[in-house]
Design a protein around this motif. Sequence first.
Motif, PDB file in Angstrom:
ATOM      1  N   SER A 122       0.811  -1.213   0.000  1.00  0.00           N
ATOM      2  CA  SER A 122       0.000   0.000   0.000  1.00  0.00           C
ATOM      3  C   SER A 122       0.846   1.265   0.000  1.00  0.00           C
ATOM      4  N   THR A 123       2.084   1.183   0.508  1.00  0.00           N
ATOM      5  CA  THR A 123       2.957   2.362   0.538  1.00  0.00           C
ATOM      6  C   THR A 123       3.279   2.874  -0.863  1.00  0.00           C
ATOM      7  N   THR A 124       3.125   2.016  -1.868  1.00  0.00           N
ATOM      8  CA  THR A 124       3.386   2.437  -3.248  1.00  0.00           C
ATOM      9  C   THR A 124       2.514   3.622  -3.635  1.00  0.00           C
ATOM     10  N   TRP A 125       1.253   3.589  -3.204  1.00  0.00           N
ATOM     11  CA  TRP A 125       0.303   4.636  -3.597  1.00  0.00           C
ATOM     12  C   TRP A 125       0.527   5.931  -2.824  1.00  0.00           C
ATOM     13  N   VAL A 126       1.381   5.896  -1.804  1.00  0.00           N
ATOM     14  CA  VAL A 126       1.799   7.120  -1.109  1.00  0.00           C
ATOM     15  C   VAL A 126       3.070   7.669  -1.741  1.00  0.00           C
ATOM     16  N   ALA A 139       6.774  11.305  -5.306  1.00  0.00           N
ATOM     17  CA  ALA A 139       7.782  11.340  -6.357  1.00  0.00           C
ATOM     18  C   ALA A 139       7.356  12.271  -7.490  1.00  0.00           C
ATOM     19  N   ALA A 140       6.075  12.224  -7.851  1.00  0.00           N
ATOM     20  CA  ALA A 140       5.565  13.113  -8.899  1.00  0.00           C
ATOM     21  C   ALA A 140       5.692  14.572  -8.487  1.00  0.00           C
ATOM     22  N   ALA A 141       5.418  14.858  -7.207  1.00  0.00           N
ATOM     23  CA  ALA A 141       5.564  16.219  -6.707  1.00  0.00           C
ATOM     24  C   ALA A 141       7.022  16.666  -6.762  1.00  0.00           C
ATOM     25  N   GLY A 142       7.929  15.735  -6.433  1.00  0.00           N
ATOM     26  CA  GLY A 142       9.345  16.057  -6.516  1.00  0.00           C
ATOM     27  C   GLY A 142       9.773  16.378  -7.937  1.00  0.00           C
ATOM     28  N   LEU A 143       9.296  15.589  -8.901  1.00  0.00           N
ATOM     29  CA  LEU A 143       9.604  15.862 -10.303  1.00  0.00           C
ATOM     30  C   LEU A 143       9.018  17.201 -10.739  1.00  0.00           C
ATOM     31  N   GLY A 144       7.835  17.518 -10.200  1.00  0.00           N
ATOM     32  CA  GLY A 144       7.216  18.798 -10.514  1.00  0.00           C
ATOM     33  C   GLY A 144       8.062  19.958 -10.031  1.00  0.00           C
ATOM     34  N   CYS A 145       8.602  19.845  -8.813  1.00  0.00           N
ATOM     35  CA  CYS A 145       9.462  20.901  -8.283  1.00  0.00           C
ATOM     36  C   CYS A 145      10.708  21.082  -9.134  1.00  0.00           C
ATOM     37  N   LEU A 146      11.259  19.969  -9.603  1.00  0.00           N
ATOM     38  CA  LEU A 146      12.444  20.065 -10.447  1.00  0.00           C
ATOM     39  C   LEU A 146      12.124  20.747 -11.774  1.00  0.00           C
ATOM     40  N   ILE A 155      11.549  13.496  -3.523  1.00  0.00           N
ATOM     41  CA  ILE A 155      11.854  12.208  -4.141  1.00  0.00           C
ATOM     42  C   ILE A 155      12.459  11.262  -3.105  1.00  0.00           C
ATOM     43  N   PHE A 156      13.362  11.792  -2.271  1.00  0.00           N
ATOM     44  CA  PHE A 156      13.962  10.946  -1.237  1.00  0.00           C
ATOM     45  C   PHE A 156      12.910  10.493  -0.227  1.00  0.00           C
ATOM     46  N   THR A 157      11.962  11.382   0.097  1.00  0.00           N
ATOM     47  CA  THR A 157      10.861  11.000   0.987  1.00  0.00           C
ATOM     48  C   THR A 157      10.017   9.904   0.351  1.00  0.00           C
ATOM     49  N   ALA A 158       9.807  10.018  -0.958  1.00  0.00           N
ATOM     50  CA  ALA A 158       9.057   8.979  -1.669  1.00  0.00           C
ATOM     51  C   ALA A 158       9.796   7.643  -1.613  1.00  0.00           C
ATOM     52  N   LEU A 159      11.123   7.695  -1.734  1.00  0.00           N
ATOM     53  CA  LEU A 159      11.914   6.473  -1.643  1.00  0.00           C
ATOM     54  C   LEU A 159      11.755   5.818  -0.271  1.00  0.00           C
ATOM     55  N   LEU A 160      11.802   6.640   0.775  1.00  0.00           N
ATOM     56  CA  LEU A 160      11.629   6.107   2.126  1.00  0.00           C
ATOM     57  C   LEU A 160      10.217   5.566   2.329  1.00  0.00           C
TER      58      LEU A 160
END
Length: 300
Positions: free
Chosen positions: A121-125, A130-137, A273-278
């Motif tokens: 279920s963590t995948t959907w979080v 990660a998408a937000a991180g890419l947006g910031c970049l 992105i790092f938060t998404a990885l965690l």
Amino acid sequence: MTQAVSVKADLVLVLVTLLAAAGWIFSKEALAGLAPLMFIFIRFVSAGVVVGAVGWKDVQAMSQAEWIRALRSGACFGMAIAFWIMGLKYGQHMGVGAFLTCLGVVMVPLVILLFGDRPPSTTWVSLPLAAAGLGCLSLDGTFVFGFGELCYLAAACLFALTFVLTSRAAASIPAIALTSVQLTVVGLVALPLSLAFETWQLPGVLDIWLWVLASTLIATCLRFFLQTWAQGKTSSSSAALIMMLEPVWTACLAAFWFGEQMTLMQMLGCGLIFTALLASRWRSVIRVAGKLVPATARSW
């Protein structure tokens, strides 16, 4: 598999992340004198031959089914490396590129769907983060998603598939044999692409060949042998969690070696992105932390 072996494998993977980060520097310096795909061919075929010579008996003992699994993971790995080296050649920022590439860790649970398993279920979080991180970049005025960045993202998708294939293969194939086959296949995948799209010209500068040597022996032979061995001794989720350290080390080394600096928006994007990885490996975070905390401390 005992807990002691699992902890040892996790510590080896930490060393692997440091070697991987150093590999970014070695490769970037080597690309100053070599075409990207040509460099991959020389680096990986040479590394595959070296590892294969050391573990020749294990390579000879591989069954037909083991060869198929090794060749399949090697071919996928080869395509991933081809995209990665093009990203490294044409990307604008090595630190950002490292975070983009390591999005493959977030994608691992989605790849598991291809094998009939259900992602946690963590995948959907993690995916929205990660998408937000890419947006910031991408929203940063100094950062553009160009050809290099698209190559990094393509590499991330293929690395996710390679990670799952390698973890499954490493459970039954000796690490040194699997590593030898994979590395050789990576180089052979790059060869026709290089012949088709690049002009071959060998550099006459000794420094370039020293960087190639460091890339081959340290960032390829040693790094991938240790990583393959460790992936066979620990869970895929735990290994993927520890590999998240790679972009952190890479960004730090790039700042030190090349003087790269991130804007605040880029730092925010990499942080997300790092938060998404965690988040994608939250249960593994707890489990690995439990391994590292002494039993006496936990009893308090």
